[in-house]
Scaffold this motif. Structure first.
Motif, PDB file in Angstrom:
ATOM      1  N   TYR A   9      -3.191 -12.768 -22.781  1.00  0.00           N
ATOM      2  CA  TYR A   9      -2.056 -12.136 -23.464  1.00  0.00           C
ATOM      3  C   TYR A   9      -0.830 -13.034 -23.539  1.00  0.00           C
ATOM      4  CZ  TYR A   9      -4.154  -7.770 -24.635  1.00  0.00           C
ATOM      5  OH  TYR A   9      -4.933  -6.826 -25.245  1.00  0.00           O
ATOM      6  N   SER A  10      -0.854 -14.176 -22.832  1.00  0.00           N
ATOM      7  CA  SER A  10       0.278 -15.085 -22.986  1.00  0.00           C
ATOM      8  C   SER A  10       0.222 -15.781 -24.342  1.00  0.00           C
ATOM      9  CB  SER A  10       0.279 -16.112 -21.855  1.00  0.00           C
ATOM     10  OG  SER A  10      -0.757 -17.039 -22.040  1.00  0.00           O
ATOM     11  N   ASN A  62      14.045 -22.580 -22.502  1.00  0.00           N
ATOM     12  CA  ASN A  62      14.898 -21.705 -21.702  1.00  0.00           C
ATOM     13  C   ASN A  62      15.461 -22.469 -20.501  1.00  0.00           C
ATOM     14  OD1 ASN A  62      15.927 -19.762 -19.929  1.00  0.00           O
ATOM     15  ND2 ASN A  62      14.518 -18.208 -20.693  1.00  0.00           N
ATOM     16  N   GLU A  63      16.744 -22.827 -20.627  1.00  0.00           N
ATOM     17  CA  GLU A  63      17.393 -23.664 -19.603  1.00  0.00           C
ATOM     18  C   GLU A  63      17.311 -23.049 -18.210  1.00  0.00           C
ATOM     19  OE1 GLU A  63      19.478 -26.497 -19.613  1.00  0.00           O
ATOM     20  OE2 GLU A  63      18.868 -27.068 -21.638  1.00  0.00           O
ATOM     21  N   ALA A  64      17.558 -21.736 -18.149  1.00  0.00           N
ATOM     22  CA  ALA A  64      17.621 -21.071 -16.838  1.00  0.00           C
ATOM     23  C   ALA A  64      16.295 -21.229 -16.089  1.00  0.00           C
ATOM     24  CB  ALA A  64      17.953 -19.602 -17.026  1.00  0.00           C
ATOM     25  N   PHE A  65      15.188 -21.066 -16.825  1.00  0.00           N
ATOM     26  CA  PHE A  65      13.877 -21.196 -16.188  1.00  0.00           C
ATOM     27  C   PHE A  65      13.636 -22.630 -15.739  1.00  0.00           C
ATOM     28  CE2 PHE A  65      12.499 -17.097 -18.028  1.00  0.00           C
ATOM     29  CZ  PHE A  65      11.994 -16.565 -16.856  1.00  0.00           C
ATOM     30  N   LEU A  66      14.021 -23.582 -16.599  1.00  0.00           N
ATOM     31  CA  LEU A  66      13.786 -24.981 -16.253  1.00  0.00           C
ATOM     32  C   LEU A  66      14.598 -25.367 -15.016  1.00  0.00           C
ATOM     33  CD1 LEU A  66      13.647 -26.673 -19.764  1.00  0.00           C
ATOM     34  CD2 LEU A  66      11.761 -26.069 -18.252  1.00  0.00           C
ATOM     35  N   ASP A  67      15.863 -24.899 -14.956  1.00  0.00           N
ATOM     36  CA  ASP A  67      16.694 -25.179 -13.777  1.00  0.00           C
ATOM     37  C   ASP A  67      16.044 -24.618 -12.515  1.00  0.00           C
ATOM     38  OD1 ASP A  67      18.570 -26.519 -15.137  1.00  0.00           O
ATOM     39  OD2 ASP A  67      20.013 -24.858 -15.289  1.00  0.00           O
ATOM     40  N   ALA A  68      15.619 -23.347 -12.618  1.00  0.00           N
ATOM     41  CA  ALA A  68      15.016 -22.702 -11.451  1.00  0.00           C
ATOM     42  C   ALA A  68      13.753 -23.445 -11.033  1.00  0.00           C
ATOM     43  CB  ALA A  68      14.694 -21.245 -11.765  1.00  0.00           C
ATOM     44  N   ASN A  96       4.487 -14.069 -18.909  1.00  0.00           N
ATOM     45  CA  ASN A  96       3.043 -14.288 -19.022  1.00  0.00           C
ATOM     46  C   ASN A  96       2.729 -15.764 -19.240  1.00  0.00           C
ATOM     47  OD1 ASN A  96       2.607 -11.612 -18.734  1.00  0.00           O
ATOM     48  ND2 ASN A  96       1.825 -11.242 -20.797  1.00  0.00           N
ATOM     49  N   ALA A  97       3.505 -16.398 -20.123  1.00  0.00           N
ATOM     50  CA  ALA A  97       3.277 -17.819 -20.406  1.00  0.00           C
ATOM     51  C   ALA A  97       3.529 -18.650 -19.155  1.00  0.00           C
ATOM     52  CB  ALA A  97       4.192 -18.282 -21.543  1.00  0.00           C
ATOM     53  N   LEU A  98       4.643 -18.355 -18.472  1.00  0.00           N
ATOM     54  CA  LEU A  98       4.969 -19.082 -17.241  1.00  0.00           C
ATOM     55  C   LEU A  98       3.872 -18.902 -16.196  1.00  0.00           C
ATOM     56  CD1 LEU A  98       7.073 -20.655 -15.611  1.00  0.00           C
ATOM     57  CD2 LEU A  98       8.107 -18.492 -14.983  1.00  0.00           C
ATOM     58  N   SER A  99       3.401 -17.648 -16.036  1.00  0.00           N
ATOM     59  CA  SER A  99       2.338 -17.375 -15.067  1.00  0.00           C
ATOM     60  C   SER A  99       1.094 -18.170 -15.407  1.00  0.00           C
ATOM     61  CB  SER A  99       1.991 -15.885 -15.063  1.00  0.00           C
ATOM     62  OG  SER A  99       3.140 -15.130 -14.860  1.00  0.00           O
ATOM     63  N   SER A 100       0.757 -18.225 -16.704  1.00  0.00           N
ATOM     64  CA  SER A 100      -0.453 -18.949 -17.100  1.00  0.00           C
ATOM     65  C   SER A 100      -0.338 -20.416 -16.752  1.00  0.00           C
ATOM     66  CB  SER A 100      -0.693 -18.803 -18.599  1.00  0.00           C
ATOM     67  OG  SER A 100      -0.675 -17.454 -18.942  1.00  0.00           O
ATOM     68  N   ILE A 101       0.854 -20.997 -16.971  1.00  0.00           N
ATOM     69  CA  ILE A 101       1.042 -22.410 -16.627  1.00  0.00           C
ATOM     70  C   ILE A 101       0.820 -22.597 -15.132  1.00  0.00           C
ATOM     71  CG2 ILE A 101       2.712 -24.301 -16.498  1.00  0.00           C
ATOM     72  CD1 ILE A 101       3.993 -23.199 -19.017  1.00  0.00           C
TER      73      ILE A 101
END
Lengths: 274, 291
Positions: A29-30, A54-60, A233-238
């Protein structure tokens, strides 16, 4: 006994389906085009694109990686030292307390570990951020490293170390040249364990951090509390992909390593017999 | 000198970052709340004798008076018990089948059980949100095969919490049981069957007792972390599902009542000590039996 009865086949199939289907569904589903996560609307990789911009995700992600690398490296050194003292150190003052402090964090609920560390950091007036997360993660993961390493230390022949000492090596040389190469696989898996524990931790990091630093699990947490989102979902898949390929590579390498070891042992045996 | 350094560095580290924080939790649990930062009255401000006269059990008494906490502790225990039982029910057949599988499969099967461990816990719990929600895949599937006409409410109930705990902790159950079953001598069962025992009876009389150590270890490994669980009840359970880990988190971050949060933590620790001691006894007995 090498034939599985149909009951066993059924329980294995259901067991592994239960373990893997939810993650498989998440990955499938991602790639869903629709914003509605449960309705399939065709294949698309747009959520991966949005995630990477998404900057916030990359920073985290960057904070998380930094914390994981530093804390697991310190934890590996400290944990190996602790394991060595426990298995080889003999008696010393407060040994029982020491081994208690090694095993207690393994069974401690995360909320309690996190709460107690936060109270300490506030008590001594420390600014909370990357440093305090590193301290917190090092503390609990060094205990896991120590357990992994001491189980290896306990099983190998002490006479090898003694032989080195008899032949004139200093205790440190004996450790570096004899013990360390033998326990190296356990040290490496201890580091990997510490690394993934740190990557994964939400609760302790939430307590230990201040407004200055947000880790990836905290970021994921704050967005999944609002429901399912295709970006997560995409992040989880990675992450699932990275972990799966990492674990498979490590197990293949260690399998080859053990095959090589067996070969060498057989050669040594043949030489001995001649 | 080197030996001293080797021992003292990890020792001091754990003393400062593990033991002292606990002492602080105990201390704050015994002090009064205050509207300040940090939001509690420092207990040690006026010297040692004043400290002991200021300590009180007010927070613990408060915990016994407010039935929210009673309910939270009891329902944590209940949820941990039931989900441990469910995990055993599901995990045992899998461990059994793994131990009966051909030798060359076993390493791969083991890896497949351990692999989810390395995957983020949070993501594994999150995966169920999309499956269990009212418009989720499970409801769609059941609707499609005609099993239901109204969507089932599963997410935000205790059922979802049970599913989450079983799903994330089942490897802890499978691994020790598998280890016990793999050591089991198959000729014992053959002997029993030769002597006229039925398969089911041989299973109850031989396999189960000989894997008891693994079963007990697995149950504790699921029960202990499940009791203090925070992520699963917050994500899958609704507001109706009370678990003590969640209460502690909210008491601390939303209510900012640190003394009460610390008292909650102290009681949770006291509850946990019993299963932890029992677990260690079981491990010791296992080792003695082997050695």
């Amino acid at each position: 006994m090498n034939r599985l009865s149909s009951f066993n086949v059924v329980s294995l199939t259901f067991g592994f389906a239960f373990l893997y289907l939810p993650m498989l569904i998440l990955v499938i589903y991602s790639f869903n085009k629709s914003k509605l996560v449960t309705v399939w609307a065709g294949f698309s990789t747009k959520w991966y694109g949005e995630l990477l911009s998404n900057e916030a995700f990359l920073d985290a992600a960057w904070v998380t990686l930094k914390v994981a690398v530093i804390s697991s490296s310190i934890a590996t050194v400290l944990g190996t030292m602790a394991a060595y003292t426990l298995v080889r150190g003999g008696r010393f003052f407060g040994r029982t307390l020491f081994s208690g402090m090694i095993y207690a964090p393994l069974v401690m609920p995360e909320v309690i570990t996190g709460l107690s560390l936060l109270l300490l950091f506030i008590g001594i007036g420390m600014d909370r951020g990357v440093l305090t997360i590193v301290l917190a993660h090092t503390t609990f993961s060094m205990c896991f490293v120590s357990v992994v390493v001491s189980s290896r230390l306990a099983t190998f022949e002490r006479s090898l170390e003694e032989a080195a000492l008899d032949l004139g090596a200093s205790p440190f040389e004996a450790f570096r040249l004899v013990t360390l190469p033998i326990i190296a696989p356990a040290v490496v898996s201890g580091w990997l364990l510490a690394f993934t524990l740190s990557l994964d931790d939400l609760v302790i990091a939430s307590f230990a951090t201040g407004p200055a630093a947000t880790t990836l699990p905290m970021k994921i947490w704050s967005s999944v509390r609002l429901g399912v989102s295709p970006e997560i979902n995409a992040l989880s898949s990675i992450l699932i992909g990275l972990v799966a390929s990492g674990v498979i590579t490590v197990s293949l390498v260690s399998k080859r390593h053990s095959v090589l070891m067996q070969k060498e042992e057989r050669i040594a045996e043949r030489i001995e017999n001649n | 000198m080197r030996r001293f350094l080797l021992i003292s560095v990890p020792y001091l580290w754990l003393l400062t970052l593990f033991l002292i924080p606990f002492v602080i939790v105990f201390k704050i649990a015994l002090s009064d709340a205050a509207l300040a930062i940090p939001p509690y009255m420092p207990t040690m401000k006026d010297g040692l004798s004043a400290m002991f006269s200021q300590l009180d059990f007010e927070n613990f008494i408060f915990l016994t008076e407010d039935d929210l906490y009673w309910k939270a502790y009891l329902s944590s225990l209940e949820i941990a018990f039931i989900s441990t039982f469910l995990t055993l029910l599901l995990g045992y057949p899998i461990a059994y089948a793994m131990a009966r599988a051909p030798h060359e499969w076993r390493a791969t099967l083991m890896m497949l059980i351990i692999l989810p461990f390395w995957t983020s816990f949070l993501i594994r719990v999150y995966a169920w949100v999309g499956i269990l929600s009212t418009e989720g895949l499970l409801n769609r599937f059941l609707f499609w095969i005609g099993a239901i006409s109204e969507p089932l409410m599963i997410l935000n109930t205790s059922t979802a919490v049970y599913i989450g705990i079983v799903y994330t902790y089942i490897p802890f159950m499978i691994l020790p049981i598998y280890a016990a079953l793999e050591r089991l001598d198959a000729s014992l069962i053959e002997a029993a069957e030769d002597l006229g025992c039925s398969r089911v009876k041989a299973f109850w009389l031989i396999t189960i007792p000989l894997s008891k150590g693994g079963i007990i270890a697995g149950c504790f490994l699921v029960f202990i972390p499940a009791l203090g669980e925070f992520v699963i009840p917050s994500l899958l359970g609704g507001s109706g599902t009370l678990m003590i880990g969640k209460v502690l988190f909210e008491e601390f971050f939303s209510n900012r009542d640190w003394p009460v949060a610390s008292a909650v933590a102290v009681i949770l620790l006291i509850i946990l000590i019993i299963p932890i001691i029992l677990f260690q006894r079981n491990e010791q007995r296992q080792q003695e039996a082997e050695g």
